[in-house]
Scaffold this motif. Structure first.
Motif, PDB file in Angstrom:
ATOM      1  N   PRO A  11      42.256  32.666  28.756  1.00 50.43           N
ATOM      2  CA  PRO A  11      42.659  32.731  30.166  1.00 50.43           C
ATOM      3  C   PRO A  11      41.957  33.851  30.934  1.00 50.43           C
ATOM      4  O   PRO A  11      41.516  34.835  30.355  1.00 50.43           O
ATOM      5  CB  PRO A  11      44.152  33.005  30.082  1.00 50.43           C
ATOM      6  N   MET A  12      41.864  33.661  32.232  1.00 49.40           N
ATOM      7  CA  MET A  12      41.463  34.739  33.134  1.00 49.40           C
ATOM      8  C   MET A  12      42.740  35.367  33.674  1.00 49.40           C
ATOM      9  O   MET A  12      43.822  34.827  33.551  1.00 49.40           O
ATOM     10  CB  MET A  12      40.619  34.175  34.282  1.00 49.40           C
ATOM     11  N   LYS A  13      42.559  36.496  34.341  1.00 52.58           N
ATOM     12  CA  LYS A  13      43.706  37.255  34.817  1.00 52.58           C
ATOM     13  C   LYS A  13      43.814  37.087  36.331  1.00 52.58           C
ATOM     14  O   LYS A  13      42.800  37.081  37.023  1.00 52.58           O
ATOM     15  CB  LYS A  13      43.458  38.720  34.484  1.00 52.58           C
ATOM     16  N   THR A  14      45.018  36.945  36.822  1.00 48.34           N
ATOM     17  CA  THR A  14      45.193  36.897  38.268  1.00 48.34           C
ATOM     18  C   THR A  14      46.503  37.583  38.627  1.00 48.34           C
ATOM     19  O   THR A  14      47.387  37.741  37.787  1.00 48.34           O
ATOM     20  CB  THR A  14      45.173  35.447  38.792  1.00 48.34           C
ATOM     21  N   THR A  15      46.606  37.997  39.878  1.00 51.69           N
ATOM     22  CA  THR A  15      47.822  38.685  40.316  1.00 51.69           C
ATOM     23  C   THR A  15      48.563  37.807  41.318  1.00 51.69           C
ATOM     24  O   THR A  15      47.952  37.246  42.234  1.00 51.69           O
ATOM     25  CB  THR A  15      47.469  40.037  40.981  1.00 51.69           C
ATOM     26  N   TYR A  30      51.835  32.158  44.846  1.00 48.43           N
ATOM     27  CA  TYR A  30      50.496  32.270  45.427  1.00 48.43           C
ATOM     28  C   TYR A  30      49.718  33.339  44.673  1.00 48.43           C
ATOM     29  O   TYR A  30      50.270  34.386  44.330  1.00 48.43           O
ATOM     30  CB  TYR A  30      50.589  32.653  46.907  1.00 48.43           C
ATOM     31  N   SER A  31      48.452  33.063  44.396  1.00 47.06           N
ATOM     32  CA  SER A  31      47.631  34.082  43.747  1.00 47.06           C
ATOM     33  C   SER A  31      46.196  33.974  44.243  1.00 47.06           C
ATOM     34  O   SER A  31      45.760  32.920  44.709  1.00 47.06           O
ATOM     35  CB  SER A  31      47.688  33.935  42.227  1.00 47.06           C
ATOM     36  N   THR A  32      45.474  35.087  44.138  1.00 47.83           N
ATOM     37  CA  THR A  32      44.076  35.121  44.568  1.00 47.83           C
ATOM     38  C   THR A  32      43.183  34.840  43.367  1.00 47.83           C
ATOM     39  O   THR A  32      43.378  35.402  42.293  1.00 47.83           O
ATOM     40  CB  THR A  32      43.724  36.511  45.136  1.00 47.83           C
ATOM     41  N   LEU A  33      42.214  33.966  43.577  1.00 51.28           N
ATOM     42  CA  LEU A  33      41.320  33.625  42.471  1.00 51.28           C
ATOM     43  C   LEU A  33      40.261  34.710  42.291  1.00 51.28           C
ATOM     44  O   LEU A  33      39.697  35.193  43.268  1.00 51.28           O
ATOM     45  CB  LEU A  33      40.611  32.301  42.761  1.00 51.28           C
ATOM     46  N   PRO A  34      39.959  35.078  41.055  1.00 53.81           N
ATOM     47  CA  PRO A  34      38.840  35.986  40.820  1.00 53.81           C
ATOM     48  C   PRO A  34      37.523  35.308  41.229  1.00 53.81           C
ATOM     49  O   PRO A  34      37.447  34.082  41.323  1.00 53.81           O
ATOM     50  CB  PRO A  34      38.861  36.210  39.310  1.00 53.81           C
ATOM     51  N   GLU A  35      36.508  36.136  41.463  1.00 53.72           N
ATOM     52  CA  GLU A  35      35.198  35.649  41.903  1.00 53.72           C
ATOM     53  C   GLU A  35      34.655  34.527  41.027  1.00 53.72           C
ATOM     54  O   GLU A  35      34.110  33.541  41.489  1.00 53.72           O
ATOM     55  CB  GLU A  35      34.194  36.815  41.897  1.00 53.72           C
ATOM     56  N   SER A  36      34.824  34.709  39.710  1.00 50.50           N
ATOM     57  CA  SER A  36      34.198  33.785  38.762  1.00 50.50           C
ATOM     58  C   SER A  36      34.916  32.444  38.674  1.00 50.50           C
ATOM     59  O   SER A  36      34.389  31.493  38.115  1.00 50.50           O
ATOM     60  CB  SER A  36      34.167  34.437  37.379  1.00 50.50           C
ATOM     61  N   ALA A  37      36.126  32.372  39.241  1.00 45.96           N
ATOM     62  CA  ALA A  37      36.909  31.150  39.065  1.00 45.96           C
ATOM     63  C   ALA A  37      36.568  30.084  40.098  1.00 45.96           C
ATOM     64  O   ALA A  37      36.250  30.383  41.250  1.00 45.96           O
ATOM     65  CB  ALA A  37      38.395  31.483  39.135  1.00 45.96           C
ATOM     66  N   GLU A  38      36.629  28.860  39.651  1.00 41.68           N
ATOM     67  CA  GLU A  38      36.366  27.727  40.528  1.00 41.68           C
ATOM     68  C   GLU A  38      37.617  27.441  41.364  1.00 41.68           C
ATOM     69  O   GLU A  38      38.738  27.557  40.858  1.00 41.68           O
ATOM     70  CB  GLU A  38      36.047  26.514  39.643  1.00 41.68           C
ATOM     71  N   ILE A  39      37.413  27.060  42.619  1.00 43.22           N
ATOM     72  CA  ILE A  39      38.557  26.710  43.458  1.00 43.22           C
ATOM     73  C   ILE A  39      38.971  25.272  43.150  1.00 43.22           C
ATOM     74  O   ILE A  39      38.132  24.369  43.162  1.00 43.22           O
ATOM     75  CB  ILE A  39      38.208  26.860  44.955  1.00 43.22           C
ATOM     76  N   PRO A  40      40.243  25.053  42.843  1.00 46.36           N
ATOM     77  CA  PRO A  40      40.668  23.690  42.494  1.00 46.36           C
ATOM     78  C   PRO A  40      40.583  22.740  43.678  1.00 46.36           C
ATOM     79  O   PRO A  40      40.630  23.167  44.832  1.00 46.36           O
ATOM     80  CB  PRO A  40      42.124  23.850  42.051  1.00 46.36           C
ATOM     81  N   LYS A  41      40.459  21.450  43.353  1.00 44.91           N
ATOM     82  CA  LYS A  41      40.519  20.425  44.386  1.00 44.91           C
ATOM     83  C   LYS A  41      41.909  19.792  44.327  1.00 44.91           C
ATOM     84  O   LYS A  41      42.565  19.821  43.286  1.00 44.91           O
ATOM     85  CB  LYS A  41      39.455  19.359  44.119  1.00 44.91           C
ATOM     86  N   PRO A  42      42.349  19.188  45.449  1.00 43.44           N
ATOM     87  CA  PRO A  42      43.675  18.569  45.452  1.00 43.44           C
ATOM     88  C   PRO A  42      43.839  17.597  44.275  1.00 43.44           C
ATOM     89  O   PRO A  42      42.969  16.744  44.071  1.00 43.44           O
ATOM     90  CB  PRO A  42      43.712  17.821  46.787  1.00 43.44           C
ATOM     91  N   GLY A  43      44.910  17.763  43.514  1.00 45.30           N
ATOM     92  CA  GLY A  43      45.167  16.874  42.382  1.00 45.30           C
ATOM     93  C   GLY A  43      44.774  17.465  41.047  1.00 45.30           C
ATOM     94  O   GLY A  43      45.199  16.987  40.007  1.00 45.30           O
ATOM     95  N   GLN A  44      43.916  18.509  41.071  1.00 46.04           N
ATOM     96  CA  GLN A  44      43.557  19.168  39.814  1.00 46.04           C
ATOM     97  C   GLN A  44      44.678  20.122  39.403  1.00 46.04           C
ATOM     98  O   GLN A  44      45.583  20.418  40.183  1.00 46.04           O
ATOM     99  CB  GLN A  44      42.258  19.945  39.983  1.00 46.04           C
ATOM    100  N   PHE A  45      44.583  20.599  38.164  1.00 49.66           N
ATOM    101  CA  PHE A  45      45.632  21.505  37.697  1.00 49.66           C
ATOM    102  C   PHE A  45      45.026  22.705  36.995  1.00 49.66           C
ATOM    103  O   PHE A  45      43.865  22.691  36.600  1.00 49.66           O
ATOM    104  CB  PHE A  45      46.609  20.778  36.757  1.00 49.66           C
ATOM    105  N   ASN A  46      45.838  23.741  36.887  1.00 51.27           N
ATOM    106  CA  ASN A  46      45.466  24.931  36.120  1.00 51.27           C
ATOM    107  C   ASN A  46      46.421  25.094  34.947  1.00 51.27           C
ATOM    108  O   ASN A  46      47.542  24.605  34.980  1.00 51.27           O
ATOM    109  CB  ASN A  46      45.559  26.191  36.992  1.00 51.27           C
ATOM    110  N   MET A  47      45.969  25.772  33.907  1.00 52.63           N
ATOM    111  CA  MET A  47      46.866  26.187  32.850  1.00 52.63           C
ATOM    112  C   MET A  47      47.307  27.607  33.183  1.00 52.63           C
ATOM    113  O   MET A  47      46.483  28.517  33.288  1.00 52.63           O
ATOM    114  CB  MET A  47      46.149  26.177  31.494  1.00 52.63           C
ATOM    115  N   LEU A  48      48.601  27.787  33.413  1.00 45.92           N
ATOM    116  CA  LEU A  48      49.130  29.103  33.751  1.00 45.92           C
ATOM    117  C   LEU A  48      49.777  29.725  32.518  1.00 45.92           C
ATOM    118  O   LEU A  48      50.506  29.055  31.783  1.00 45.92           O
ATOM    119  CB  LEU A  48      50.153  28.993  34.882  1.00 45.92           C
TER     120      LEU A  48
END
Lengths: 277, 358
Positions: A11-15, A30-48
């Motif tokens: 995982p990457m770290k986010t606040t 709500y969280s801010t994505l780190p520079e290296s992370a891809e911005i999700p598109k509607p319908g995609q998911f993240n592993m939290l």
């Protein structure tokens, strides 16, 4: 297709910058994505990931490309999501992704959009509503059908005014169990589909909700004349890796995390109706 | 593919091959007897290799008796290529993620595994190469000395799956023991180098005939009552078959079949909190027969055992082809042997195809 690597499980770290209480058992983070992370598109998911507790797949429920802020709406249902109930702004979360294929908004250009959501199925479709509101002229009419168990379970209630201010929009709400103040529809969300006046040859339907609700929704839509390539649904499965390696999310030959979670119906119709596939 | 054609030598030269591999720096893995079963283990000398035993395998039964040919036990090469438990990373209390950077510099050689096991590595290649780091690294530097089967067990069906009893490719050395004679061929440059050290000569007609007959006889027994021709399609057409319901009356849902399967790749991810406030993420094998496999908070996609068992069967024989372009089953028969209640995969498939109940 290039397949993911198992080192993708790191995982990457986010606040967390903001937490919103949606209902008695749902919060949005709500969280801010780190520079290296891809911005999700509607319908995609993240592993939290919550430190030492575990990881859950959560669809993105809001996306702000400008300031790289994304939101995840979590219902407290299992051991990891319950741990989310104590997460506050300033807390650190782990996250991976985005994963999977999202809603086919590029196909839906100039077409009417019929969004059918049940319960916690609204959050994955909220970015679609936002997208239509932002680029109103790109799309045809917007229909939002949303059902919840009780009025108390309706998500994003404070936003409905905004939804209604979108041009050419219809918002239909329903609950299974009304309370004394409820003046709206009562019953399952699939009952609302009949009321919608839409030309199936010029529309797309996006469905997200419990599997049984999606099955009835599909039946209604097919009866209305929707073809299977115009119906898209977002599936839920157990996901441990998110990248098509761990096997848990298989539905027939599909890895829901990798090949989905949003599928056109014609992709999966051979397997979707099979009990406990 | 054979580079040399068949040569003939003496079985004693197997020791030479083993020692050669050791001196080339290989960690040699072969079958030895542990707890009355053949287990794959790292071996120091050929003395440790199981010998003078035969494994008797039947549905739900496994035992060793005196003999001169054995097949396999519960372990498969998967154990060394895709470990049952692997630490992925550690997160410190301050959220530093420390990735497990264990280097996999060693060279691994499998000695005396059977063609079904070799086939299982080829299946895993499709699933894990360039996907799993450890697998890809170990695989790059791996050697295989495969022993062709001169006698098949009661749960074997490699001939039906087209994986045995003779290995055709992807080996360094393939050998067959015929009494004290050794029929041997090389499938790689390493294999050529190894064979060049031995006293061998091209195979003579009589031995070749003997070899052919032995392999053919082994093949004739290693068959199930179905053909794989259009099996995937037929199984999908019969996806609602009630045979699965009847079979699982004996199933315990223990997932032994998943664990002994040489190709099952599913894993679970465990996040383990540590006493010092850090947390580890560990990857462990998981199996689709486990109750929790398809369970989510507030729901379950395969609550019934018949559905989980059906997924096992259909994944091996149908979905796998759609996912990876090959059958997921190599016909080793381990899931039949190590099933506590002796559920026979061959029987299940046959019954589904016939569309009839037990």
């Amino acid at each position: 297709m290039k397949r993911a690597q198992s080192k993708a499980l790191t995982p990457m770290k986010t606040t967390v910058i903001k937490v919103i209480n949606e209902t008695w058992n749902v919060k949005t983070y709500y969280s801010t994505l780190p520079e290296s992370a891809e911005i999700p598109k509607p319908g995609q998911f993240n592993m939290l990931y919550i430190h030492g507790v575990g990881e859950v797949p959560i669809s993105v429920s809001d996306i702000s490309n400008e300031d790289r802020v994304i939101a995840h709406t979590v219902r407290f249902a299992g051991s990891v999501t319950y741990a989310f109930s104590t997460v506050r702004d300033g807390d650190t979360l782990g996250f991976r992704g985005p994963y999977g294929f999202g809603w086919p908004l590029d196909l839906a250009v100039k077409k009417d959009l019929l969004l059918i959501c049940g319960g916690i199925g609204l959050p994955p479709l909220r970015p679609v509503i936002r997208e239509v509101a932002r680029n109103r002229d790109l799309y045809g009419r917007l229909f939002i059908l949303y059902g919840a168990r009780t009025p108390k379970d309706l998500l994003y209630r404070h936003e409905y005014v905004d939804y209604l201010s979108i041009r050419d929009v219809e918002l239909h709400l329903t609950v299974d169990n009304p309370d004394i103040d409820w003046r709206g529809n009562v019953g399952v969300v699939t009952n609302l589909i009949k009321r919608i006046e839409v030309d199936p040859s010029n529309a797309y339907a996006f469905i997200c909700g419990p599997e049984i609700m999606m099955k009835y929704a599909i039946k209604e839509l097919l009866e209305k004349g929707f073809r299977t390539n115009r119906i898209y649904l977002s599936l839920e499965r157990r996901m441990k890796c998110g990248v098509g390696l761990c096997g848990h999310c298989q539905m027939g030959p599909y890895f829901v995390c990798e090949h989905g979670p949003v599928f056109p119906l014609w992709f999966i119709s051979k397997y979707f109706w099979v009990d406990q596939i | 593919m054979s580079l040399t054609g068949l040569y003939i030598g003496h079985v004693n030269s197997l020791t030479l091959i083993f020692d050669q591999l050791k001196s080339l720096g290989y960690t040699v893995v072969g079958y030895r007897i542990i707890d009355k079963a053949l287990r794959l283990d790292v071996l120091k000398t050929t003395e440790e290799l199981a010998r003078d035993v035969e494994d008797v395998q039947d549905p739900g039964k496994y035992s060793l008796i005196p003999g001169n040919f054995y097949r396999h036990g519960p372990d498969s090469p998967k154990k060394f290529l895709y470990p049952p438990k692997l630490l992925l990373f550690k997160v410190t209390p301050k959220w530093d993620v420390i990735i497990n950077s264990e280097k996999y510099e060693g060279k691994l050689a499998f000695f005396g595994i059977k063609p079904c096991d070799l086939a299982s590595i080829k299946v895993l290649d499709r699933v894990l190469t360039n996907v799993d780091e450890l697998y890809t690294k170990v695989r790059e530097r791996m050697a295989v000395v495969v022993e062709n089967c001169t006698s098949s067990g009661n749960t074997c069906f490699c001939a039906t799956m087209g994986t045995g009893p003779r290995a055709r490719n992807s080996f360094d050395i393939a050998y067959t023991r015929l009494g004290s004679k050794l029929v041997i061929e090389a499938g790689s440059e390493l294999g050529l180098r190894l064979i060049n050290q031995l006293e061998v000569e091209p195979i003579d007609d009589n031995t070749y005939r003997d070899f052919e007959v032995t392999i053919r006889k082994a093949a004739s027994r290693a068959r199930a009552n179905f053909e794989i021709d259009n099996l995937p399609e037929l199984l999908e057409l019969n996806i609602e078959s009630k045979v699965y319901w009847e079979v699982i009356e004996r199933c315990l849902g223990c997932s032994n079949c998943n664990m002994v399967c040489p190709t099952c790749f599913c894993f679970d991810v465990l996040d383990i909190p540590k006493i010092d406030g850090s947390a580890e993420r560990v990857r462990v094998w998981d199996g689709c027969l486990n109750y929790t496999y398809a369970q989510v908070a507030g729901g379950h996609f395969r609550p019934d055992l018949w559905a989980r068992y059906r997924h096992f069967v259909l994944h091996k024989f149908a979905y796998w082809i759609k996912q990876f372009g090959t059958f997921g089953c190599v016909g080793c028969g381990r899931c039949i042997t190590w099933c506590p209640t002796g559920i026979d995969l061959r029987e299940t498939v046959t019954k589904v195809l016939r569309g009839m109940a037990i």
